[in-house]
Scaffold this motif. Structure first.
Motif, short mmCIF file in Angstrom:
data_model
loop_
_atom_site.label_atom_id
_atom_site.label_comp_id
_atom_site.label_asym_id
_atom_site.label_seq_id
_atom_site.Cartn_x
_atom_site.Cartn_y
_atom_site.Cartn_z
N HIS A 181 50.41 68.20 -6.51
CA HIS A 181 49.93 69.33 -5.71
C HIS A 181 48.49 68.98 -5.33
N PHE A 182 48.28 68.65 -4.06
CA PHE A 182 47.00 68.07 -3.65
C PHE A 182 46.30 68.91 -2.59
N LEU A 183 44.99 69.03 -2.72
CA LEU A 183 44.14 69.64 -1.71
C LEU A 183 43.59 68.51 -0.86
N LEU A 184 43.97 68.48 0.41
CA LEU A 184 43.56 67.42 1.33
C LEU A 184 42.18 67.72 1.90
N SER A 185 41.52 66.71 2.45
CA SER A 185 40.18 66.92 3.02
C SER A 185 40.22 67.88 4.20
N SER A 186 41.39 68.06 4.81
CA SER A 186 41.55 69.02 5.91
C SER A 186 41.59 70.46 5.41
N GLY A 187 41.72 70.65 4.09
CA GLY A 187 41.87 71.98 3.51
C GLY A 187 43.33 72.36 3.29
N ARG A 188 44.23 71.58 3.84
CA ARG A 188 45.66 71.85 3.67
C ARG A 188 46.14 71.32 2.31
N HIS A 189 47.31 71.76 1.88
CA HIS A 189 47.90 71.33 0.62
C HIS A 189 49.10 70.43 0.90
N SER A 190 49.45 69.58 -0.06
CA SER A 190 50.56 68.66 0.09
C SER A 190 51.21 68.37 -1.25
N LYS A 191 52.50 68.02 -1.22
CA LYS A 191 53.22 67.61 -2.43
C LYS A 191 53.04 66.13 -2.70
N ARG A 192 52.67 65.38 -1.65
CA ARG A 192 52.51 63.93 -1.78
C ARG A 192 51.13 63.54 -1.29
N TYR A 193 50.60 62.47 -1.86
CA TYR A 193 49.27 61.98 -1.49
C TYR A 193 49.28 60.46 -1.53
N ILE A 194 48.60 59.86 -0.58
CA ILE A 194 48.47 58.41 -0.57
C ILE A 194 47.02 58.09 -0.92
N GLN A 195 46.82 57.49 -2.07
CA GLN A 195 45.48 57.15 -2.56
C GLN A 195 45.19 55.69 -2.21
N CYS A 196 44.60 55.49 -1.03
CA CYS A 196 44.33 54.11 -0.58
C CYS A 196 43.37 53.38 -1.51
N ALA A 197 42.54 54.09 -2.22
CA ALA A 197 41.63 53.42 -3.16
C ALA A 197 42.41 52.62 -4.19
N SER A 198 43.61 53.06 -4.51
CA SER A 198 44.45 52.30 -5.45
C SER A 198 44.83 50.94 -4.89
N VAL A 199 45.01 50.86 -3.58
CA VAL A 199 45.32 49.59 -2.92
C VAL A 199 44.04 48.76 -2.77
N LEU A 200 42.96 49.42 -2.34
CA LEU A 200 41.72 48.72 -2.00
C LEU A 200 41.03 48.09 -3.22
N GLN A 201 41.45 48.43 -4.42
CA GLN A 201 40.87 47.78 -5.60
C GLN A 201 41.40 46.36 -5.79
N TYR A 202 42.40 46.00 -5.00
CA TYR A 202 42.99 44.66 -5.05
C TYR A 202 42.62 43.88 -3.79
N PRO A 203 41.66 42.97 -3.87
CA PRO A 203 41.24 42.22 -2.68
C PRO A 203 42.38 41.49 -1.97
N CYS A 204 43.34 40.98 -2.71
CA CYS A 204 44.44 40.25 -2.06
C CYS A 204 45.26 41.17 -1.17
N TYR A 205 45.53 42.41 -1.61
CA TYR A 205 46.29 43.35 -0.79
C TYR A 205 45.43 43.87 0.36
N THR A 206 44.16 44.13 0.08
CA THR A 206 43.25 44.60 1.13
C THR A 206 43.16 43.57 2.24
N GLU A 207 43.04 42.31 1.87
CA GLU A 207 42.96 41.25 2.86
C GLU A 207 44.24 41.17 3.69
#
Length: 190
Positions: free
Chosen positions: A20-46
């Motif tokens: 249950h997520f509060l988005l930066s738009s102020g809206r709520h969502s059941k799902r969230y994509i946390q790109c920071a989880s991807v960006l912590q891996y330089p090989c995937y980011t590249e």
């Protein structure tokens, strides 16, 4: 890059969240994509940045700019792949600005890069800053477009992954009404 490969990267890094997520738009969502989880891996980011860069390689991009926070790493990596300058806009007193000596030269061809597009608010603010400086926005690139392709910036927009995740106004959120799952604020504006 195939959609399957992009989804595999996001799944492998734990970037696809349920709750249950509060988005930066102020809206709520059941799902969230946390790109920071991807960006912590330089090989995937590249790998993801190369995909975005390849889509704009023939567009004579002169500078890449992303909004802080989410767009900083992605903008830097796409700029590196294109061999151009990478900068970011950040908020000062609630208003998006170029700071730290960053400038756009009038007529300069700018690619705006973001990690996730939901409503497009931050990207629109960056586009406005670039245009006020006299720059020419030639496109928008994002790792994820979670609007399902519904957001229109008036320029070519490319995303590695396009998803349509249902969102709710806080007053009509079924998760709030059920009261079973606590609201989490995962975004960078909080």
């Amino acid at each position: 890059m195939s959609k399957e490969r992009a989804e595999q990267i996001f799944a492998t890094t734990g970037a696809l969240l349920e709750g249950h997520f509060l988005l930066s738009s102020g809206r709520h969502s059941k799902r969230y994509i946390q790109c920071a989880s991807v960006l912590q891996y330089p090989c995937y980011t590249e790998e993801l940045a190369e995909e975005l860069a390849s889509r704009f390689r023939n567009d004579n991009v002169e500078v890449v700019i992303g909004p802080a926070m989410g767009g900083i790493i992605v903008a830097y990596e796409v700029a590196r792949k294109l061999g151009v300058k990478g900068m970011f806009c950040e908020r000062e007193n609630g208003k998006m600005k170029l700071r730290r000596g960053f400038t756009v030269v009038p007529g300069q061809r700018v690619l705006v890069v973001e990690d996730v597009i939901t409503t497009g608010g931050s990207v629109r603010e960056v586009i406005q800053v670039i245009r006020e400086e006299g720059g020419a926005v030639i496109g928008v690139a994002a790792l994820v477009d979670r609007s399902g392709g519904k957001v229109d910036f008036g320029v070519r927009t490319e995303s590695v992954l396009v998803v349509d995740i249902e969102t709710f106004e806080p007053d009509n959120c079924p998760l709030c009404k059920a009261g079973k799952i606590p609201l989490v604020k995962p975004g960078s504006r909080y």
